[in-house]
Each structure stands twice: as C-alpha cells, then as structure tokens.
Write a protein that holds these residues in place. Structure first.
Motif, PDB file in Angstrom:
ATOM      1  N   ASP A 197       0.793  -1.235   0.000  1.00  0.00           N
ATOM      2  CA  ASP A 197       0.000   0.000   0.000  1.00  0.00           C
ATOM      3  C   ASP A 197       0.825   1.285   0.000  1.00  0.00           C
ATOM      4  O   ASP A 197       0.558   2.208  -0.775  1.00  0.00           O
ATOM      5  CB  ASP A 197      -0.942   0.008   1.203  1.00  0.00           C
ATOM      6  N   SER A 198       1.805   1.380   0.887  1.00  0.00           N
ATOM      7  CA  SER A 198       2.504   2.667   1.047  1.00  0.00           C
ATOM      8  C   SER A 198       3.255   3.120  -0.213  1.00  0.00           C
ATOM      9  O   SER A 198       3.267   4.323  -0.499  1.00  0.00           O
ATOM     10  CB  SER A 198       3.435   2.629   2.264  1.00  0.00           C
ATOM     11  N   PRO A 199       3.876   2.217  -1.003  1.00  0.00           N
ATOM     12  CA  PRO A 199       4.480   2.715  -2.247  1.00  0.00           C
ATOM     13  C   PRO A 199       3.454   3.319  -3.199  1.00  0.00           C
ATOM     14  O   PRO A 199       3.737   4.323  -3.866  1.00  0.00           O
ATOM     15  CB  PRO A 199       5.127   1.456  -2.855  1.00  0.00           C
ATOM     16  N   VAL A 200       2.268   2.724  -3.247  1.00  0.00           N
ATOM     17  CA  VAL A 200       1.210   3.263  -4.105  1.00  0.00           C
ATOM     18  C   VAL A 200       0.763   4.629  -3.595  1.00  0.00           C
ATOM     19  O   VAL A 200       0.532   5.559  -4.384  1.00  0.00           O
ATOM     20  CB  VAL A 200       0.020   2.288  -4.181  1.00  0.00           C
ATOM     21  N   ALA A 201       0.661   4.774  -2.267  1.00  0.00           N
ATOM     22  CA  ALA A 201       0.310   6.078  -1.694  1.00  0.00           C
ATOM     23  C   ALA A 201       1.342   7.128  -2.082  1.00  0.00           C
ATOM     24  O   ALA A 201       0.989   8.268  -2.421  1.00  0.00           O
ATOM     25  CB  ALA A 201       0.211   5.973  -0.175  1.00  0.00           C
ATOM     26  N   GLY A 202       2.619   6.763  -2.044  1.00  0.00           N
ATOM     27  CA  GLY A 202       3.673   7.692  -2.434  1.00  0.00           C
ATOM     28  C   GLY A 202       3.580   8.084  -3.894  1.00  0.00           C
ATOM     29  O   GLY A 202       3.729   9.259  -4.261  1.00  0.00           O
ATOM     30  N   ASN A 241       0.748   8.183   4.405  1.00  0.00           N
ATOM     31  CA  ASN A 241       0.870   6.741   4.608  1.00  0.00           C
ATOM     32  C   ASN A 241      -0.096   5.997   3.701  1.00  0.00           C
ATOM     33  O   ASN A 241      -0.865   6.611   2.950  1.00  0.00           O
ATOM     34  CB  ASN A 241       0.662   6.363   6.080  1.00  0.00           C
ATOM     35  N   GLY A 242      -0.053   4.668   3.770  1.00  0.00           N
ATOM     36  CA  GLY A 242      -0.861   3.829   2.884  1.00  0.00           C
ATOM     37  C   GLY A 242      -2.111   3.286   3.522  1.00  0.00           C
ATOM     38  O   GLY A 242      -2.636   2.262   3.076  1.00  0.00           O
ATOM     39  N   GLU A 243      -2.627   3.964   4.542  1.00  0.00           N
ATOM     40  CA  GLU A 243      -3.811   3.466   5.241  1.00  0.00           C
ATOM     41  C   GLU A 243      -5.053   3.552   4.350  1.00  0.00           C
ATOM     42  O   GLU A 243      -5.267   4.534   3.643  1.00  0.00           O
ATOM     43  CB  GLU A 243      -4.030   4.248   6.530  1.00  0.00           C
ATOM     44  N   ALA A 247      -7.026  -3.921  11.276  1.00  0.00           N
ATOM     45  CA  ALA A 247      -7.508  -3.443  12.572  1.00  0.00           C
ATOM     46  C   ALA A 247      -7.045  -2.029  12.884  1.00  0.00           C
ATOM     47  O   ALA A 247      -7.781  -1.241  13.489  1.00  0.00           O
ATOM     48  CB  ALA A 247      -7.062  -4.398  13.674  1.00  0.00           C
ATOM     49  N   SER A 248      -5.813  -1.677  12.478  1.00  0.00           N
ATOM     50  CA  SER A 248      -5.287  -0.352  12.799  1.00  0.00           C
ATOM     51  C   SER A 248      -5.810   0.734  11.864  1.00  0.00           C
ATOM     52  O   SER A 248      -5.431   1.891  11.984  1.00  0.00           O
ATOM     53  CB  SER A 248      -3.749  -0.369  12.751  1.00  0.00           C
ATOM     54  N   GLN A 249      -6.697   0.350  10.914  1.00  0.00           N
ATOM     55  CA  GLN A 249      -7.167   1.308   9.926  1.00  0.00           C
ATOM     56  C   GLN A 249      -8.689   1.503   9.964  1.00  0.00           C
ATOM     57  O   GLN A 249      -9.293   1.949   8.995  1.00  0.00           O
ATOM     58  CB  GLN A 249      -6.695   0.885   8.530  1.00  0.00           C
TER      59      GLN A 249
END
Length: 409
Positions: free
Chosen positions: A188-193, A287-289, A295-297
């Motif tokens: 997820d996070s690379p796509v968010a970037g 971030n990639g949330e 659970a953390s999202q």
C-alpha cells in the motif's frame, strides 16, 4: 517512423493566472527525464512537441510516463501539406496499426493554418475518400470508431497520429510542497507515495527498521521500492530515512497488552514521523492506510493513533479497494518487491486479536507502562539517510545483519 511526440498538459486549464508556473515546472521535469536523449523541444501555450531527431519514440515515451502533470501524448508523423502525401502517409500508419484487421475508423482534422483553403470537414472527407481504396479492412464509423486518424494542418507541415496515450495526469511533482511518506515495504505505502507525487507532492520516505529483530532483507525491500519511486521524483533522486526502531519495538512487546501492540506501535511511529518531517521541511506525513482494511485502519484506530501528532496526515488510499491498490502497484513495478516474504516491524509478532476500536484513554494508560520518550528521542537521533536513484542499486543485504553495522562498514 515518428518525427515528434505531441505532449498534452493535465489539469492546468483549472489554474488561471498560475498556469504558467505549473507549465514551467512540467517543462523542467520533461527536460530532466529526457536529458539522456538528443531531442529538442517546441513549446506551445497548452502543449509541447518533443522533436525526436532520430531517437526511438518508445524510449522517449517510457520516460514521459514518469512525468506527473501530463495528460496524454501522441507519437506523430510529419509530411508535406499535400492531400496525396497525407493520404499516402496515413495509409502506411494505418496498415502498421491495424495489421489488416477489420477496423472502424474516422478522420479528424484540425486546421491550425487558417490560410489553408479547405475547411477541416472538407479535408477529413477528402482524405477518407483517398484512404479507403488502399485499406479495404477499414469501415467508416463517425460516432464510436476503433481508430481515429488525427491530422493537424500547420504552415510548416501536416502532423498525423492515430493514438492518444494516457500519461500520469495530475500536477507536476514538487508544485504541491513536500511530504514524508511512512514506507512499510508492503503493497500500500508505495502506491500512496506514487499517488502523492502524481498530485504534485514531492516525497521523502521514512522506514522503521527493527534489525536484527527483523531481517535485513525487509530493509532491502524498502530500498528497492524507493529506487523505483525515485524515477518519478525531480532529478530521479529520493531520500530514504531509516529509523532504528528495535529498542522501542522490544519495549512494546514486553510491556503492552497484546491487543494494543499495533495501536501503541503506530502511535510511536507517528510521534517519530512528525519530528522527522519537521526536521526535513515536510509539510505533511503520508501513509498507505485504507479505511477498514486492517484493525489499525478503522476510523476509531486512525483517530486514536493519529491524535499523538499535530502535523497534517494525508492518506491517498483512504477509499481505495485492495484490488485497485494492487493494480497500481503492478503498474509502477513495486508489487513483486512488496510481496517478498520478509516481515517488517509492522507485520512481525502480530497479535491474534488486535483491538479495532481503541480509545485514546486506554492507549495513554498503556504507554505509561514504560518510559518511551528517551527511546523516541534516541530513534530520531539515530536515523540514517540514504539518497537513492533508479540508476545505482544499493545492496544493504550483503553488508550485514543490522542496518547501523551495514551502513557504518
């Protein structure tokens, strides 16, 4: 075959008096990405031409795919402003494009040279009449054709193209300021970037490493991802900040109830990210949330976790489905790297039943179980920074088992 590439800008028509600022930034990005090629440029008010000077068009278009702020581009063939010559050139292009397969088509003409004696409609009709006998596989369809032959009549020549290739879109990277991406090494996070850069935000990356609690190969994943993302950045360079998170990680495992481990861990990460962002003049943390994915999202988790910092937090993937995130990850080339079987500090020692609606009050209570502030300060002071590019691979996995030792060797 192609003489030049027509490049169309993105949403700059929305920018009013600031339009030139945006177009100038895009022009600089294009020059940066194409610096290795002996091409030249013809800049217009809402578009530009990359004149190939014999350079292979596919190589140039591959680099244009790394420029945010471009809407589309078209490889173009130029010929004399003569209907017979235009028709001959068009037939050659169509044969290569269709391979003889039955295809519906139409001709669209733009008469940029208003001194040309025939109207755009007259040119289109006349060219279709000349093209059809040489291309028996074609059938005219003016409403929804499979192939559109586009022609621009200009004083210096006629320009022909048969495709409009979608580019990144968005805005030129850097025009929207700078943000700090919390990069886990997952999908997820690379796509968010990537999406942040697409919208004009220049990024630096922050990775929390827990070597030797986690394998050095998990850090290599982050490095390899940043090398790919850096190809979209200005000058194809990107900073990766490595946070020594293992001491905090150990304390959390030792002192925090299992169900709250991820909540408290993420709160520590946010505290560190805010401080690092301020040190490096980043206006936000990214971030990639994605809402509800883990659970953390959940909304409640995001609220409790994000409450520890005041800096703006952007979540480009907040409403994305996982299948759409994976699609972008495959497109930009990070999916296979993210899928390597090396766990980072966010995935190792995951609790069986993490809390999905944590309260701020309980999180604060559990954080009193150990003195985290000196550990957070030490983590920030111990950050190691790498400047990465797609041209020079950095292999940390061969240098040691712990990041500090590998980088100090």
């Amino acid at each position: 075959m192609y003489e030049r590439i027509l490049v169309r800008y993105g949403d700059l028509n929305l920018k009013g008096k600031n339009k030139k600022v945006f177009s100038d930034r895009i022009d600089r990005l294009i020059r940066e990405k194409l610096a290795a090629f002996p091409v030249s440029y013809d800049f217009r008010h809402d578009r530009m031409f990359v004149i190939l000077n014999g350079v292979e068009s596919d190589a140039v278009m591959s680099r244009l795919d790394r420029v945010s702020g471009l809407y589309s581009y078209s490889p173009i063939t130029k010929c004399a402003v003569d209907l017979d010559e235009i028709a001959k050139t068009a037939v050659s292009m169509i044969e290569r494009k269709t391979g003889g397969k039955a295809t519906t088509f139409k001709v669209e003409t733009k008469r940029a040279d208003k001194q040309y004696p025939q109207t755009s409609q007259e040119v289109s009709r006349e060219l279709a009449r000349r093209i059809l006998p040489s291309c028996p596989n074609l059938a005219v369809e003016v409403h929804d054709p499979e192939l559109v032959l586009s022609i621009e009549i200009r004083p210096e020549g006629a320009y022909l193209f048969t495709e409009q290739i979608r580019a990144m879109g968005g805005y030129p990277v850097g025009i929207g300021g700078k943000g700090l991406l919390m990069l886990s090494g997952g999908i997820d996070s690379p796509v968010a970037g990537y999406l942040a850069m697409k919208q004009g935000v220049e990024i630096e990356c922050l990775h929390f490493e827990s070597t030797p609690l986690t394998a050095i190969e998990s850090v290599q994943k982050a490095i390899d991802i940043v090398e790919i993302l850096s190809d979209y950045a200005p000058y194809s360079k990107m900073k990766l900040h490595l946070v020594p998170f293992e001491p905090i990680h150990q304390k959390i495992i030792e002192h925090i109830p299992e169900s709250f481990i991820i909540t408290v861990m993420r709160r520590m990460m946010y505290r560190i990210a805010e401080k690092v962002a301020l040190r490096h003049d980043c206006l936000c943390v990214l971030n990639g949330e994605s809402i509800g994915q883990v659970a953390s999202q959940t909304i409640e988790s995001m609220d409790t976790i994000g409450s520890v910092c005041d800096v703006l937090v952007l979540r480009p993937l907040a409403t994305y489905d996982k299948i759409d995130i994976i699609s972008v990850a495959r497109k930009i080339g990070t999916f296979d790297i993210s899928n390597r079987a090396f766990e980072d500090c966010c995935t190792v020692y995951l609790p069986k039943n993490p809390v999905i609606r944590p309260s701020r009050k309980l999180a604060l209570h559990y954080e009193t179980f150990f003195d985290y502030e000196p550990l957070v300060t030490a983590a920030i002071e111990g950050v190691k920074t790498l400047t990465l590019t797609p041209r020079e691979h950095f292999d940390i996995a061969s240098k040691g088992l712990v990041v500090k030792e590998a980088l100090d060797a």
